[in-house]
Design an enzyme around this catalytic site. Structure first.
Site, PDB file in Angstrom:
ATOM      1  N   ASP A   9       0.861  -1.179   0.000  1.00  0.00           N
ATOM      2  CA  ASP A   9       0.000   0.000   0.000  1.00  0.00           C
ATOM      3  C   ASP A   9       0.901   1.233   0.000  1.00  0.00           C
ATOM      4  O   ASP A   9       2.131   1.133  -0.177  1.00  0.00           O
ATOM      5  CB  ASP A   9      -1.000  -0.042   1.164  1.00  0.00           C
ATOM      6  CG  ASP A   9      -0.345   0.121   2.531  1.00  0.00           C
ATOM      7  OD1 ASP A   9       0.899   0.241   2.607  1.00  0.00           O
ATOM      8  OD2 ASP A   9      -1.079   0.134   3.542  1.00  0.00           O
ATOM      9  N   HIS A  10       0.312   2.411   0.202  1.00  0.00           N
ATOM     10  CA  HIS A  10       1.088   3.659   0.157  1.00  0.00           C
ATOM     11  C   HIS A  10       2.196   3.672   1.210  1.00  0.00           C
ATOM     12  O   HIS A  10       3.294   4.160   0.958  1.00  0.00           O
ATOM     13  CB  HIS A  10       0.158   4.857   0.349  1.00  0.00           C
ATOM     14  CG  HIS A  10      -0.701   4.742   1.579  1.00  0.00           C
ATOM     15  ND1 HIS A  10      -1.772   3.875   1.636  1.00  0.00           N
ATOM     16  CD2 HIS A  10      -0.620   5.311   2.793  1.00  0.00           C
ATOM     17  CE1 HIS A  10      -2.330   3.952   2.840  1.00  0.00           C
ATOM     18  NE2 HIS A  10      -1.650   4.810   3.561  1.00  0.00           N
ATOM     19  N   CYS A  66       3.127  -3.202   4.090  1.00  0.00           N
ATOM     20  CA  CYS A  66       2.257  -2.092   4.499  1.00  0.00           C
ATOM     21  C   CYS A  66       2.969  -1.389   5.654  1.00  0.00           C
ATOM     22  O   CYS A  66       4.189  -1.490   5.786  1.00  0.00           O
ATOM     23  CB  CYS A  66       0.853  -2.576   4.851  1.00  0.00           C
ATOM     24  SG  CYS A  66       0.739  -3.713   6.246  1.00  0.00           S
ATOM     25  N   THR A  68       2.755  -1.898   8.979  1.00  0.00           N
ATOM     26  CA  THR A  68       3.207  -2.851  10.003  1.00  0.00           C
ATOM     27  C   THR A  68       3.394  -4.270   9.490  1.00  0.00           C
ATOM     28  O   THR A  68       3.991  -5.094  10.190  1.00  0.00           O
ATOM     29  CB  THR A  68       2.162  -2.935  11.135  1.00  0.00           C
ATOM     30  OG1 THR A  68       0.924  -3.359  10.539  1.00  0.00           O
ATOM     31  CG2 THR A  68       1.981  -1.585  11.830  1.00  0.00           C
ATOM     32  N   GLY A  69       2.831  -4.571   8.347  1.00  0.00           N
ATOM     33  CA  GLY A  69       2.791  -5.950   7.843  1.00  0.00           C
ATOM     34  C   GLY A  69       1.578  -6.713   8.348  1.00  0.00           C
ATOM     35  O   GLY A  69       1.226  -7.757   7.796  1.00  0.00           O
ATOM     36  N   HIS A  99       8.847 -24.304   9.532  1.00  0.00           N
ATOM     37  CA  HIS A  99       7.757 -24.947  10.270  1.00  0.00           C
ATOM     38  C   HIS A  99       6.394 -24.757   9.608  1.00  0.00           C
ATOM     39  O   HIS A  99       5.544 -25.644   9.682  1.00  0.00           O
ATOM     40  CB  HIS A  99       7.672 -24.389  11.698  1.00  0.00           C
ATOM     41  CG  HIS A  99       8.821 -24.819  12.560  1.00  0.00           C
ATOM     42  ND1 HIS A  99       8.787 -24.763  13.938  1.00  0.00           N
ATOM     43  CD2 HIS A  99      10.049 -25.310  12.248  1.00  0.00           C
ATOM     44  CE1 HIS A  99       9.938 -25.199  14.434  1.00  0.00           C
ATOM     45  NE2 HIS A  99      10.727 -25.531  13.427  1.00  0.00           N
ATOM     46  N   ASN A 100       6.170 -23.592   9.024  1.00  0.00           N
ATOM     47  CA  ASN A 100       4.823 -23.250   8.543  1.00  0.00           C
ATOM     48  C   ASN A 100       4.715 -23.236   7.020  1.00  0.00           C
ATOM     49  O   ASN A 100       3.629 -23.016   6.488  1.00  0.00           O
ATOM     50  CB  ASN A 100       4.396 -21.876   9.083  1.00  0.00           C
ATOM     51  CG  ASN A 100       4.698 -21.709  10.558  1.00  0.00           C
ATOM     52  OD1 ASN A 100       5.547 -20.902  10.934  1.00  0.00           O
ATOM     53  ND2 ASN A 100       4.065 -22.504  11.413  1.00  0.00           N
ATOM     54  N   ARG A 110       6.943   0.716   8.448  1.00  0.00           N
ATOM     55  CA  ARG A 110       7.024   1.686   9.547  1.00  0.00           C
ATOM     56  C   ARG A 110       7.689   1.094  10.785  1.00  0.00           C
ATOM     57  O   ARG A 110       7.921   1.804  11.759  1.00  0.00           O
ATOM     58  CB  ARG A 110       5.617   2.198   9.894  1.00  0.00           C
ATOM     59  CG  ARG A 110       5.019   3.064   8.805  1.00  0.00           C
ATOM     60  CD  ARG A 110       3.590   3.475   9.123  1.00  0.00           C
ATOM     61  NE  ARG A 110       3.059   4.335   8.057  1.00  0.00           N
ATOM     62  CZ  ARG A 110       1.764   4.527   7.834  1.00  0.00           C
ATOM     63  NH1 ARG A 110       0.854   3.935   8.593  1.00  0.00           N
ATOM     64  NH2 ARG A 110       1.371   5.320   6.852  1.00  0.00           N
ATOM     65  N   ARG A 133       7.140 -33.689  10.971  1.00  0.00           N
ATOM     66  CA  ARG A 133       5.962 -33.413  11.796  1.00  0.00           C
ATOM     67  C   ARG A 133       5.268 -32.117  11.366  1.00  0.00           C
ATOM     68  O   ARG A 133       4.060 -31.963  11.553  1.00  0.00           O
ATOM     69  CB  ARG A 133       6.344 -33.350  13.276  1.00  0.00           C
ATOM     70  CG  ARG A 133       7.223 -32.171  13.655  1.00  0.00           C
ATOM     71  CD  ARG A 133       7.727 -32.267  15.084  1.00  0.00           C
ATOM     72  NE  ARG A 133       8.466 -31.096  15.513  1.00  0.00           N
ATOM     73  CZ  ARG A 133       9.744 -30.840  15.215  1.00  0.00           C
ATOM     74  NH1 ARG A 133      10.415 -31.690  14.458  1.00  0.00           N
ATOM     75  NH2 ARG A 133      10.346 -29.738  15.645  1.00  0.00           N
ATOM     76  N   HIS A 134       6.038 -31.219  10.758  1.00  0.00           N
ATOM     77  CA  HIS A 134       5.452 -29.943  10.320  1.00  0.00           C
ATOM     78  C   HIS A 134       4.525 -30.145   9.129  1.00  0.00           C
ATOM     79  O   HIS A 134       3.577 -29.383   8.947  1.00  0.00           O
ATOM     80  CB  HIS A 134       6.551 -28.939   9.990  1.00  0.00           C
ATOM     81  CG  HIS A 134       7.490 -28.713  11.134  1.00  0.00           C
ATOM     82  ND1 HIS A 134       7.073 -28.139  12.321  1.00  0.00           N
ATOM     83  CD2 HIS A 134       8.796 -29.015  11.300  1.00  0.00           C
ATOM     84  CE1 HIS A 134       8.096 -28.083  13.159  1.00  0.00           C
ATOM     85  NE2 HIS A 134       9.149 -28.622  12.575  1.00  0.00           N
ATOM     86  N   ARG A 137       1.053 -30.791  10.273  1.00  0.00           N
ATOM     87  CA  ARG A 137       0.398 -29.578  10.777  1.00  0.00           C
ATOM     88  C   ARG A 137      -0.016 -28.655   9.635  1.00  0.00           C
ATOM     89  O   ARG A 137      -1.095 -28.059   9.665  1.00  0.00           O
ATOM     90  CB  ARG A 137       1.338 -28.866  11.753  1.00  0.00           C
ATOM     91  CG  ARG A 137       1.567 -29.722  12.991  1.00  0.00           C
ATOM     92  CD  ARG A 137       2.799 -29.352  13.767  1.00  0.00           C
ATOM     93  NE  ARG A 137       3.015 -30.311  14.851  1.00  0.00           N
ATOM     94  CZ  ARG A 137       4.152 -30.436  15.517  1.00  0.00           C
ATOM     95  NH1 ARG A 137       5.190 -29.659  15.229  1.00  0.00           N
ATOM     96  NH2 ARG A 137       4.262 -31.326  16.488  1.00  0.00           N
TER      97      ARG A 137
HETATM   98  C1  RB5 Z   1      -2.012   2.534   6.550  1.00  0.00           C
HETATM   99  O1  RB5 Z   1      -2.035   3.734   7.246  1.00  0.00           O
HETATM  100  C2  RB5 Z   1      -1.766   1.376   7.510  1.00  0.00           C
HETATM  101  O2  RB5 Z   1      -2.889   1.170   8.287  1.00  0.00           O
HETATM  102  C3  RB5 Z   1      -1.402   0.132   6.742  1.00  0.00           C
HETATM  103  O3  RB5 Z   1      -0.271   0.377   5.973  1.00  0.00           O
HETATM  104  C4  RB5 Z   1      -1.041  -1.117   7.556  1.00  0.00           C
HETATM  105  O4  RB5 Z   1      -0.091  -0.806   8.513  1.00  0.00           O
HETATM  106  C5  RB5 Z   1      -2.159  -1.879   8.101  1.00  0.00           C
HETATM  107  O5  RB5 Z   1      -1.955  -2.953   8.701  1.00  0.00           O
END
Ligand code: RB5
Length: 156
Positions: A9-10, A66, A68-69, A99-100, A110, A133-134, A137
């Site tokens: 995203d932005h 994004c 935070t991811g 594992h996953n 950010r 084992r993974h 799962r």
């Molecule tokens: C956008 O402001 C923010 O919410 C997005 O990039 C992301 O962090 C959401 O999980």
């Protein structure tokens, strides 16, 4: 080399561009699902595009960025067949593969600096699913996907 779908995203756009250049330098084919501008957009749209590219076989793995991811991982994991992890360190990224069997990596522009993000990405790309084992799962994750698909199917 692995074909990789990228989306952001932005908030994630500058880091996505850095990751894209890094991948291309290393010979990876990149499927860029956007965004391409700093205009505010909604992360689920890009998560859906990358998840779709992976489940359609256009890319073997996906990377989402994004702020935070977290939003990207939540959205991507709603697509059956996707196992996405939001990672802020290389150790978690490695275990998410071993594992996953994650097929999508979500990063937060950010919360993770460029160099750390590249280390996480390199680790994630270099790690293999451990099986054993993974595998049992991960098969149970696939069973949850199938259950959801059945409950979502229209009834006649
Ligand atoms: C956008 O402001 C923010 O919410 C997005 O990039 C992301 O962090 C959401 O999980």
């Amino acid at each position: 080399m692995t074909a990789i779908a990228l989306g952001a995203d932005h908030a994630g756009l500058p880091l996505k561009e850095d990751l894209k250049a890094w991948l291309i330098e290393r010979g990876h084919e990149v499927v860029d699902c956007g965004t391409q501008s700093s205009e505010s957009v909604d992360y689920p749209d890009y998560a859906a595009a990358v998840a779709g590219a992976v489940t359609a076989g256009k890319a073997e793995r996906g990377i989402l960025v994004c702020g935070t991811g977290i939003g990207m991982a939540i959205a991507a994991n709603k697509v059956p067949g996707i196992r996405a992890a939001a990672c802020t360190d290389a150790y978690t990224a490695r275990l998410s593969r071993e594992h996953n069997d994650t097929n999508v990596l979500a990063l937060g522009a950010r919360v993770t600096a460029r160099e750390a993000a590249l280390e996480i990405l390199a680790t994630w790309l270099g790690a293999e699913f451990a099986g054993g084992r993974h595998a049992r799962r991960v098969e149970k994750l696939a069973a949850l996907d199938r259950r959801k698909e059945q409950s979502d199917a229209p009834t006649r």
